[in-house]
Write an enzyme that holds these catalytic residues in place. Structure first.
Site, PDB file in Angstrom:
ATOM      1  N   HIS A 193      13.872  12.063 -29.565  1.00 29.12           N
ATOM      2  CA  HIS A 193      12.707  12.046 -29.921  1.00 29.12           C
ATOM      3  C   HIS A 193      11.726  10.672 -29.709  1.00 29.12           C
ATOM      4  CE1 HIS A 193      13.367  15.637 -32.535  1.00 29.12           C
ATOM      5  NE2 HIS A 193      12.490  16.134 -31.711  1.00 29.12           N
ATOM      6  N   ARG A 223       9.681  26.905 -36.027  1.00 26.14           N
ATOM      7  CA  ARG A 223       8.631  26.197 -35.862  1.00 26.14           C
ATOM      8  C   ARG A 223       7.992  26.473 -34.406  1.00 26.14           C
ATOM      9  NH1 ARG A 223       8.770  20.984 -33.115  1.00 26.14           N
ATOM     10  NH2 ARG A 223       6.953  20.330 -34.049  1.00 26.14           N
ATOM     11  N   TYR A 316       0.072  11.966 -24.478  1.00 29.53           N
ATOM     12  CA  TYR A 316       1.601  12.096 -24.623  1.00 29.53           C
ATOM     13  C   TYR A 316       1.837  13.702 -23.786  1.00 29.53           C
ATOM     14  CZ  TYR A 316       6.147  13.660 -26.144  1.00 29.53           C
ATOM     15  OH  TYR A 316       7.395  14.279 -26.359  1.00 29.53           O
TER      16      TYR A 316
HETATM   17  C1  HEM Z   1      17.453  19.597 -33.393  1.00 33.08           C
HETATM   18  C2  HEM Z   1      16.670  20.376 -32.700  1.00 33.08           C
HETATM   19  C3  HEM Z   1      15.623  19.558 -31.896  1.00 33.08           C
HETATM   20  C4  HEM Z   1      15.665  19.307 -30.635  1.00 33.08           C
HETATM   21  C5  HEM Z   1      16.791  19.513 -29.665  1.00 33.08           C
HETATM   22  C6  HEM Z   1      14.433  18.711 -30.246  1.00 33.08           C
HETATM   23  C7  HEM Z   1      14.095  18.087 -28.745  1.00 33.08           C
HETATM   24  C8  HEM Z   1      12.850  17.508 -28.413  1.00 33.08           C
HETATM   25  C9  HEM Z   1      12.718  16.994 -27.243  1.00 33.08           C
HETATM   26  C10 HEM Z   1      13.693  16.819 -26.379  1.00 33.08           C
HETATM   27  C11 HEM Z   1      11.369  16.572 -27.316  1.00 33.08           C
HETATM   28  C12 HEM Z   1      10.602  15.956 -26.063  1.00 33.08           C
HETATM   29  C13 HEM Z   1      10.731  14.399 -26.313  1.00 33.08           C
HETATM   30  C14 HEM Z   1      10.336  13.509 -25.026  1.00 33.08           C
HETATM   31  O1  HEM Z   1       9.131  13.469 -24.742  1.00 33.08           O
HETATM   32  O2  HEM Z   1      11.282  13.136 -24.017  1.00 33.08           O
HETATM   33  C15 HEM Z   1      10.832  16.827 -28.429  1.00 33.08           C
HETATM   34  C16 HEM Z   1       9.278  16.634 -28.855  1.00 33.08           C
HETATM   35  C17 HEM Z   1       9.109  16.830 -30.109  1.00 33.08           C
HETATM   36  N1  HEM Z   1       9.814  17.049 -31.291  1.00 33.08           N
HETATM   37 FE1  HEM Z   1      11.563  17.829 -31.384  1.00 33.08          FE
HETATM   38  N2  HEM Z   1      13.452  18.578 -31.250  1.00 33.08           N
HETATM   39  C18 HEM Z   1      14.073  19.126 -32.293  1.00 33.08           C
HETATM   40  C19 HEM Z   1      13.605  19.300 -33.521  1.00 33.08           C
HETATM   41  C20 HEM Z   1      12.303  18.907 -34.204  1.00 33.08           C
HETATM   42  C21 HEM Z   1      11.910  19.271 -35.314  1.00 33.08           C
HETATM   43  C22 HEM Z   1      12.614  20.048 -36.448  1.00 33.08           C
HETATM   44  C23 HEM Z   1      10.712  18.801 -35.309  1.00 33.08           C
HETATM   45  C24 HEM Z   1       9.990  19.101 -36.652  1.00 33.08           C
HETATM   46  C25 HEM Z   1       8.716  18.333 -36.859  1.00 33.08           C
HETATM   47  C26 HEM Z   1      10.461  18.352 -33.984  1.00 33.08           C
HETATM   48  C27 HEM Z   1       9.114  17.551 -33.598  1.00 33.08           C
HETATM   49  C28 HEM Z   1       8.899  17.391 -32.286  1.00 33.08           C
HETATM   50  C29 HEM Z   1       7.619  17.026 -31.706  1.00 33.08           C
HETATM   51  C30 HEM Z   1       6.279  16.642 -32.800  1.00 33.08           C
HETATM   52  C31 HEM Z   1       7.637  16.742 -30.709  1.00 33.08           C
HETATM   53  C32 HEM Z   1       6.372  16.205 -29.709  1.00 33.08           C
HETATM   54  C33 HEM Z   1       5.867  17.340 -28.824  1.00 33.08           C
HETATM   55  C34 HEM Z   1       4.798  17.574 -28.241  1.00 33.08           C
HETATM   56  O3  HEM Z   1       3.557  16.798 -28.915  1.00 33.08           O
HETATM   57  O4  HEM Z   1       4.601  18.113 -27.413  1.00 33.08           O
HETATM   58  N3  HEM Z   1      11.665  18.274 -33.061  1.00 33.08           N
HETATM   59  N4  HEM Z   1      11.788  17.403 -29.417  1.00 33.08           N
END
Ligand code: HEM
Lengths: 356, 198
Positions: A193, A223, A316
């Site tokens: 993250h 979510r 972003y």
């Molecule tokens: C375990 C499970 C999860 C995985 C495998 C995962 C994976 C990822 C990945 C790979 C990214 C992209 C990061 C990048 O820019 O390279 C991301 C973005 C993000 N994740 Fe997760 N995530 C998980 C759970 C969560 C949870 C529970 C939250 C709760 C708040 C969360 C919040 C976010 C947010 C806010 C972003 C930015 C997305 C955007 O603005 O487009 N993630 N996540």
């Protein structure tokens, strides 16, 4: 209802379209007229009939074509599916979870016959009828995670849980919002993250991780997450960004309604029984601005959210340069009326657009 | 010699420390170029009596100073790549409680750390100290090729020739930062390269 599977593409000529059914069940991600990151998690215990929340693994009209697109991505780049050696058992756990859920939730499409370790899996939409031995890798044409996720919409991250953290030790990732499994493989929750703005400082990831570590078997969570994509391109990977990035510059005031898509991820979290791993399916839904704004509530709200989104988030998410053109287009669908709370379209109760 | 102060960054970016002699009978040092200075700073006759040093000078002239410490084993390798079989062998022989120390450039520390982790040593148990060049080891996310010792942003991928910008996102498994095409949304518009920390 029986699903009419569409024959369509997510690349080149982009014949992907949503039916009226798919538009009205689209997981619109904004429950109010503004957006900021939050720990937006809830139990995944079904939802309104016909909604994308109803089943454990939603199957829709794009299923067959999405699976064809995945096969194309994998043929070009096998590194989109990887599993570190200690994750094979979790792969079997996942195969079982999906086969059981799909055969119970869609008995006319999928059937699972179990006789001890001898399992027969019938996938009618894809024309598959395989018999194999559960937990014996040699009886499947691919590893268990790859086998089942070639037949299931959405990306999958399989997380090993140790040292009070989650580790991205396996995955099938071909419909991602611009991140690389090959690069992130082996990272922990905070590391993968790392590129996300603001959320670390807001304490969101600490709280989210705590929630995830405590997810119990049989009590999945979910979510929504969202971004923007020009053209209904499923494979917005960093690997291919040098090819697709330029498509962002093809928007014009005339084509933006058709070309610009809101990209929504329905993310769910399931604890796996034997491995104690956590599986994180990331299901991608695409809807064009033109289609979204046929729902008056969504048109009003989308304009307000895009207009007021902090610039760090728009940057972003990769649409800061196109935001002015988006706003010109979306403002036609915002007559200033208030919107009802919640994500649902509220077709019966929300007033039609007052043309003005 | 003063150490470079890396600016604050994102959570995947490694944070390098300062070597400290730990108790134990077996110590493995891997260093390149100016990394030798970090070993010279912690060396004591006691520590050296149980130490194996693998050193890649890369044009620096500290090999004799390290040899003079009289470590139990000393190896001067002509390149990091040439030293890998020996490093793997040393890790394979590792006794319980082997202490691992890495010093020098990010590229060599990162690669040696990946070897140690593959041999079963948790990355949090490995000591590191950055010395010398701040160049980065970069993976091209498009062709997957690694370009060593990148000093500017953007830079040209040594494999596919694309102009890549230098991200802070870092993979310990690959021992590399990520490079992404800089002109993907405006082909041919490549900014003038500048030093990464300028
Ligand atoms: C375990 C499970 C999860 C995985 C495998 C995962 C994976 C990822 C990945 C790979 C990214 C992209 C990061 C990048 O820019 O390279 C991301 C973005 C993000 N994740 Fe997760 N995530 C998980 C759970 C969560 C949870 C529970 C939250 C709760 C708040 C969360 C919040 C976010 C947010 C806010 C972003 C930015 C997305 C955007 O603005 O487009 N993630 N996540």
């Amino acid at each position: 209802m029986t699903i009419q599977f569409r024959d369509e593409t997510f690349r080149d000529d982009y014949t992907f379209r949503n039916s009226r059914w798919a538009i009205e069940r689209f997981p619109f991600p904004f429950h109010e007229d503004s957006f900021m990151y939050s720990v937006n998690m809830e139990q995944h215990r079904g939802g309104p009939a016909g909604s994308v929340y109803e089943k454990r693994f939603d199957v829709d009209e794009h299923y067959v074509s999405e699976m064809r697109d995945r096969a194309l991505v994998l043929a070009e780049d096998p590194l989109r599916c990887q599993s570190l050696p200690h994750m094979t058992l979790a792969g079997w756990d996942l195969l079982e979870l999906i086969m059981v859920a799909k055969s119970e939730d869609y008995p006319d499409l999928f059937q699972l016959h179990r006789d001890g370790d001898r399992w027969r899996w019938v996938n009618r939409p894809l024309g598959i009828d395989d018999t194999f031995t559960f937990l014996d890798d040699t009886t499947l044409p691919h590893g268990p995670m790859e086998y089942i996720t070639r037949q299931t919409q959405g990306d999958f991250c399989v997380l090993d849980q140790r040292d009070d953290n989650l580790w991205m030790d396996a995955g099938m990732v071909t419909t991602q919002a611009d991140w690389s499994l090959d690069f992130d493989l082996g990272m922990n929750f905070f590391e993968w993250h790392a590129p996300v703005p603001k959320a670390h400082e807001m304490g969101i990831f600490q709280r989210a991780l705590k929630f995830l570590l405590n997810i119990q078997q049989g009590a999945p969570a979910r979510r929504l997450n969202w971004t923007m994509t020009v053209n209904p391109l499923l494979d917005t990977s960093p690997e291919n960004y040098h090819r697709w990035g330029i498509q962002k510059t093809t928007l014009t005031p005339e084509n933006i309604g058709r070309k610009q898509h809101l990209r929504v991820e329905l993310q769910t979290f399931f604890r796996l029984p034997r491995s104690n791993a956590l599986v994180f399916p990331i299901r991608c839904y695409l809807c064009s601005f033109e289609d979204l704004t046929t729902v008056s509530k969504w048109g009003r709200r989308l304009h307000r959210v895009v207009r007021d989104l902090p610039v760090e988030l728009a940057t972003y998410k990769g649409f800061v340069d196109n935001r002015p053109m988006m706003l010109d287009y979306l403002s036609q669908f915002d007559d200033g009326l208030p919107t009802s709370p919640g994500i649902w379209p509220d077709l019966e109760t929300e007033p039609p657009l007052r043309m003005g | 010699m003063t150490k470079f102060d890396f600016p604050p960054s994102i959570k995947s970016r490694p944070v390098w420390g300062t070597l400290q002699a730990r108790p134990g009978r077996h110590h493995l040092f891997v260093a390149d170029a100016e990394g030798a200075q970090a070993i010279l700073d912690v060396a004591t006759p006691d520590l050296m009596a149980g130490s194996h040093i693998i050193y890649v000078p890369r044009g620096a002239d500290h090999a004799d100073a390290l040899r003079a410490l009289e470590p139990a084993q000393f190896h001067e390798g002509p390149s990091y790549a040439a030293s890998v079989p020996r490093l793997r062998r040393a890790l394979q022989d590792a006794k319980m409680g082997l202490q691992v120390y890495l010093a020098g450039t990010e590229g060599v520390m990162g690669q040696a750390m990946a070897e140690a982790v593959a041999a079963g040593i948790p990355h949090t148990a490995i000591q590191t100290e950055h010395r010398g060049s701040t160049a980065r080891r970069m993976q091209c996310v498009h062709c997957k090729g690694i370009t060593e010792d990148v000093e500017t942003d953007p830079f040209v991928c040594a494999h596919c020739g694309l102009n890549l910008f230098v991200r802070d996102h870092y993979s310990r498994r690959l021992a590399a930062y990520q490079g992404v095409r800089v002109d993907a949304e405006d082909h041919g518009n490549v900014p003038e390269p500048r030093g990464i920390y300028e």
